[in-house]
Design an enzyme around this catalytic site. Structure first.
Site, short mmCIF file in Angstrom:
data_model
loop_
_atom_site.label_atom_id
_atom_site.label_comp_id
_atom_site.label_asym_id
_atom_site.label_seq_id
_atom_site.Cartn_x
_atom_site.Cartn_y
_atom_site.Cartn_z
N SER A 95 0.84 -1.12 0.12
CA SER A 95 -0.07 0.10 -0.03
C SER A 95 0.84 1.19 0.03
CB SER A 95 -0.77 0.00 1.02
OG SER A 95 -1.74 -1.11 1.14
N TRP A 118 1.66 2.83 -3.12
CA TRP A 118 0.38 3.52 -3.75
C TRP A 118 -0.09 4.65 -3.41
CZ3 TRP A 118 -3.54 -0.46 -6.15
CH2 TRP A 118 -2.94 -1.19 -6.81
N GLY A 157 -1.43 11.04 -1.14
CA GLY A 157 -1.66 12.49 -0.21
C GLY A 157 -0.10 12.77 0.18
N GLU A 210 -5.62 18.33 4.50
CA GLU A 210 -6.48 17.25 4.28
C GLU A 210 -7.54 17.48 5.44
OE1 GLU A 210 -4.66 13.46 3.73
OE2 GLU A 210 -3.44 14.25 1.92
N ASP A 269 -2.54 -11.42 5.43
CA ASP A 269 -2.12 -12.96 5.92
C ASP A 269 -1.15 -12.58 7.39
OD1 ASP A 269 -2.66 -13.62 3.43
OD2 ASP A 269 -0.92 -12.89 2.71
N HIS A 271 -12.49 5.01 1.72
CA HIS A 271 -12.20 6.32 1.47
C HIS A 271 -13.03 6.66 0.51
CE1 HIS A 271 -10.05 9.29 -0.82
NE2 HIS A 271 -9.14 9.23 -0.10
N ARG A 307 -13.55 11.33 6.83
CA ARG A 307 -13.67 10.52 5.86
C ARG A 307 -15.03 9.74 6.00
NH1 ARG A 307 -7.60 8.57 4.22
NH2 ARG A 307 -7.01 10.38 3.38
N HIS A 325 -10.28 1.30 2.45
CA HIS A 325 -9.06 1.79 2.11
C HIS A 325 -8.05 1.49 3.43
CE1 HIS A 325 -6.41 4.96 0.77
NE2 HIS A 325 -6.60 5.58 1.84
N ARG A 383 -9.23 6.95 11.32
CA ARG A 383 -7.62 7.56 11.20
C ARG A 383 -7.75 8.97 10.41
NH1 ARG A 383 -3.80 6.75 6.17
NH2 ARG A 383 -5.70 7.04 5.10
N SER A 399 -0.81 7.32 8.35
CA SER A 399 -0.29 5.84 8.58
C SER A 399 0.89 5.91 7.96
CB SER A 399 -1.33 5.19 7.93
OG SER A 399 -1.83 5.85 6.54
C1 LIG Z 1 -4.10 3.88 -2.67
C2 LIG Z 1 -3.69 4.09 -1.19
C3 LIG Z 1 -3.17 5.75 -0.84
C4 LIG Z 1 -2.66 5.79 0.38
N1 LIG Z 1 -2.49 7.15 0.57
C5 LIG Z 1 -2.01 7.29 1.88
C6 LIG Z 1 -1.30 8.54 2.04
O1 LIG Z 1 -1.21 9.66 1.41
N2 LIG Z 1 -0.71 8.84 3.39
C7 LIG Z 1 -0.97 7.84 4.26
O2 LIG Z 1 -0.39 8.33 5.38
N3 LIG Z 1 -1.37 6.58 3.83
C8 LIG Z 1 -1.77 6.49 2.76
N4 LIG Z 1 -2.39 5.08 2.69
C9 LIG Z 1 -2.30 4.40 3.64
C10 LIG Z 1 -0.75 3.74 3.74
O3 LIG Z 1 -0.15 3.92 2.41
C11 LIG Z 1 -0.65 2.52 4.46
O4 LIG Z 1 -1.51 2.46 5.58
C12 LIG Z 1 0.89 2.32 4.74
O5 LIG Z 1 1.49 2.56 3.48
C13 LIG Z 1 0.77 0.85 5.47
O6 LIG Z 1 2.37 0.55 5.38
P1 LIG Z 1 2.74 -0.97 5.82
O7 LIG Z 1 4.25 -0.88 5.51
O8 LIG Z 1 2.37 -1.04 7.01
O9 LIG Z 1 2.07 -1.80 5.00
P2 LIG Z 1 2.41 -1.93 3.22
O10 LIG Z 1 2.82 -0.77 2.66
O11 LIG Z 1 0.78 -2.52 2.79
O12 LIG Z 1 3.27 -3.29 3.05
C14 LIG Z 1 2.82 -4.55 3.38
C15 LIG Z 1 3.96 -5.54 2.83
O13 LIG Z 1 3.65 -6.79 3.57
C16 LIG Z 1 3.95 -7.61 2.38
N5 LIG Z 1 3.24 -8.68 2.65
C17 LIG Z 1 1.99 -9.21 2.97
N6 LIG Z 1 1.67 -10.17 3.16
C18 LIG Z 1 2.71 -11.19 3.11
C19 LIG Z 1 2.98 -12.55 3.10
N7 LIG Z 1 2.10 -13.41 3.47
N8 LIG Z 1 4.10 -12.80 3.04
C20 LIG Z 1 5.04 -11.84 2.93
N9 LIG Z 1 4.76 -10.54 2.58
C21 LIG Z 1 3.69 -10.23 2.77
C22 LIG Z 1 3.42 -7.03 1.11
O14 LIG Z 1 4.22 -7.59 -0.28
C23 LIG Z 1 4.23 -5.47 1.34
O15 LIG Z 1 5.49 -5.62 1.25
C24 LIG Z 1 -2.82 4.82 1.29
C25 LIG Z 1 -3.16 3.62 1.14
C26 LIG Z 1 -3.71 3.30 -0.39
C27 LIG Z 1 -4.12 1.90 -0.64
#
Ligand SMILES: Cc1cc2nc3c(=O)[nH]c(=O)nc-3n(C[C@H](O)[C@H](O)[C@H](O)COP(=O)(O)OP(=O)(O)OC[C@H]3O[C@@H](n4cnc5c(N)ncnc54)[C@H](O)[C@@H]3O)c2cc1C
Length: 551
Positions: free
Chosen positions: A61, A64, A67, A132, A227, A248, A294, A355, A390, A395
């Site tokens: 995520s 992607w 903001g 925002e 997972d 969202h 939101r 979202h 949130r 995040s």
């Molecule tokens: C379209 C979109 C726009 C967003 N915009 C914003 C923003 O502008 N500002 C903001 O603060 N937040 C935003 N968010 C939310 C934010 O991006 C996420 O909350 C944050 O990036 C999560 O980070 P993370 O490292 O916890 O998880 P992620 O970035 O989701 O990473 C998860 C990782 O775990 C791995 N994984 C998952 N399952 C397994 C498995 N079984 N085995 C091995 N690996 C696994 C995945 O491959 C990935 O590498 C947005 C989210 C989305 C979807």
């Protein structure tokens, strides 16, 4: 629980430490999003690290995110105001200590990124700061216009790859966390080339993201199936607030297109939300209009769609000015153009979608779970930062701050590499039942949850949803799959069960959770916790600091 509630297995897969390949490390980090990479880089200051992810970098995520990152950098802004905004939006379910830690550490994390060479967008020589919903100051830093997440994950990934103490395993799927005598000592993984492997680790940090893919309509990438939450639960961890999912309000609604996000920053810059007759309706629902929280905007859209019998509402970005819009939001402009929408002349069709996952693995203020040897950070965790809703752009900040905490704490706790003391193996009984169309179960589950546990929820339909999921679970969970599609759907059924049951149990509306049958404003200021005991899900309410309550 009903007497014939599903039995969940300890491990989804068979393995035998006498036969399966072994890998050893001091710290294992699962996930290459902002939380995992921040944890890996922090841990690598004093330990050897393996960081693994099930897919390529762009399947997080983080990659992607558009903001930006919320943090106090403007002279007129204060950490106290950022804390206050986070608490207000969180509707009294936040853990204050965590909010203060994360907001307080924000400016330092931003300084560190800039010092390391990360280029945030600037305006007239100063950091450009977006506004925002829910923020009372302009405090959202961004990069590449609306490509903040991609810029951030690329930046952190390059540093992790170059680090001599970090090994990166891509296409490596976490099936389950290994425990010996209740202590986490690594993971059983699957790689298409190397097959099953046992990754033994002194300490493990889960940073595997949320569970947005449980819904048919979602902004999350395809691999975000929860997972890590499911694996942690099977390993003995406490999970909470699964029903708290942020929707969202504005995702591109075009048949055949993925539900690409149209960032909230677009409304922050001045875009209007209008219905099919061109009426700008948000003022009818909230004094802050398009910049209301939101959940309010999402529900307003649902209500306006019902009123007008529409299938989508529209964003009118013309008040921003076409050139300015294209400069500030190049990704969105390009995405719309791919589907023939000329944002200078036409309205962008939008609808809400799932979202952000607020619920997840319960952690304390040092990112520790209740399972010794297991930490969690980022969207997989339930830290209490977000409460019941949130605040936008908090995040990525959470991942930067608590990811670093998790990595540092894990590295400090390392006492060598875990090694199997004896033979560790698992063999699930074989199921005599039929083969399954897994894609059908997956789509059916996602549609069911979108329909019955989405933006508006009703007790009766939630109870029915739990029953349906239990039924599907009976003939899906008894199988032992040997590919990721099977493990994902088993995880999704477990998570969907908790999500629907949690929404049923939380009878009062609160933050993102809206009970159309019980909308009275007296929310349960409690966290809805789950544990697996003897293979059966047990639900119990937890206090504001996630402490167990006497029954
Ligand atoms: C379209 C979109 C726009 C967003 N915009 C914003 C923003 O502008 N500002 C903001 O603060 N937040 C935003 N968010 C939310 C934010 O991006 C996420 O909350 C944050 O990036 C999560 O980070 P993370 O490292 O916890 O998880 P992620 O970035 O989701 O990473 C998860 C990782 O775990 C791995 N994984 C998952 N399952 C397994 C498995 N079984 N085995 C091995 N690996 C696994 C995945 O491959 C990935 O590498 C947005 C989210 C989305 C979807």
């Amino acid at each position: 629980m009903t007497p014939d509630a599903p039995q969940y297995r300890r491990y989804l897969t068979d393995f035998d430490s006498a036969r399966t390949g072994h890998v050893f490390t001091e710290v294992l980090v699962v996930g290459t999003g902002v939380a995992g990479l921040s944890a890996a880089l922090a841990a690598a200051e004093r330990a050897d690290v393996i960081v693994l992810a099930k897919g390529a970098l762009e399947f997080s995520s983080t990659h992607w995110a558009q903001g930006g990152i919320a943090a106090v950098t403007a002279p007129a802004d204060t950490v106290a105001q950022h804390v206050a905004d986070t608490l207000t939006v969180g509707c009294g379910l936040n853990r204050r200590e965590v909010v203060e830690t994360v907001c307080g550490a924000g400016p330092q994390r931003i300084d560190e990124l800039i010092a390391a060479g990360f280029a945030f967008d600037e305006h007239a020589g100063e950091l450009a700061l977006g506004l925002e919903g829910g923020h009372h100051e302009n405090r959202v830093l961004h990069a590449g216009g609306d490509a903040t997440g991609r810029a951030l994950s690329d930046f952190l990934f390059v540093r992790a790859k170059a680090h001599e103490r970090i090994r990166v395993f891509q296409q490596c799927f976490l099936i389950d966390l290994l425990t010996v005598d209740g202590v986490c000592c690594g993971a059983v993984t699957f790689h298409p080339k190397y097959g099953h492997q046992l990754v033994w680790a002194g300490q493990t940090v889960l940073a595997s993201g949320g569970y947005g893919q449980l819904y048919r309509e979602t902004t999350n990438p395809p691999g975000i199936t929860g997972d890590g939450v499911a694996a942690a639960l099977r390993a003995g961890a406490c999970v909470a607030d699964m029903e708290l999912v942020q929707f969202h309000p504005t995702t591109l609604y075009i048949a055949g297109a993925t539900r690409a996000l149209i960032s909230e920053a677009v409304r922050g810059e001045g875009a209007h939300l209008v219905d099919r007759s061109g009426y700008r309706f948000m003022a009818d629902y909230h004094a802050d209009g398009e910049l209301a929280p939101r959940d309010v905007v999402s529900r307003a859209i649902v209500a306006q769609l019902k009123k007008t019998h529409g299938t989508s509402v529209f964003l009118d970005v013309r008040p921003i000015g076409v050139e300015r819009f294209a400069r500030r939001f190049p990704t969105i402009t390009a995405r719309c153009a791919e589907f023939g929408v000329d944002v200078g002349r036409e309205l962008i069709p939008v609808r809400p979608a799932a979202h952000f996952s607020i619920g997840g693995v319960v952690v304390d203020t040092t990112a520790r779970t209740n399972v010794p040897g297991l930490f969690a950070c980022g969207e997989v965790s339930c830290s209490g930062l977000h409460g019941a809703n949130r605040l936008a752009s908090n995040s990525l900040l959470e991942g930067l701050v608590l990811g670093k905490v998790a990595g540092r704490e894990a590295a400090s706790a390392v006492n060598g590499v875990a090694r199997p003391a004896g033979r560790l193996r698992n063999e699930n009984p074989r199921s005599p039942k039929t083969l399954l169309d897994l894609a059908d179960v997956r789509q059916s589950l996602r549609s069911l949850l979108w329909r019955n546990a989405g933006i508006e929820r009703h007790g009766e339909r939630l109870a029915e949803t739990v029953e349906i999921i239990d039924f599907w679970s009976k003939f899906t969970l008894d199988k032992t799959f040997d590919d990721t599609a099977g493990w994902e759907i088993q995880n999704m059924l477990l998570l969907g069960r908790m999500l629907a049951d949690g929404a049923r149990r939380r009878t009062r509306s609160c933050g993102v959770h809206y009970r159309a049958d019980e909308p009275a404003d007296a929310p349960q200021r409690l966290h809805g916790g789950y544990r697996l005991e003897g293979g059966v899900l047990q639900a119990r309410w937890l206090g504001l600091d996630f402490e167990p309550l006497a029954h």
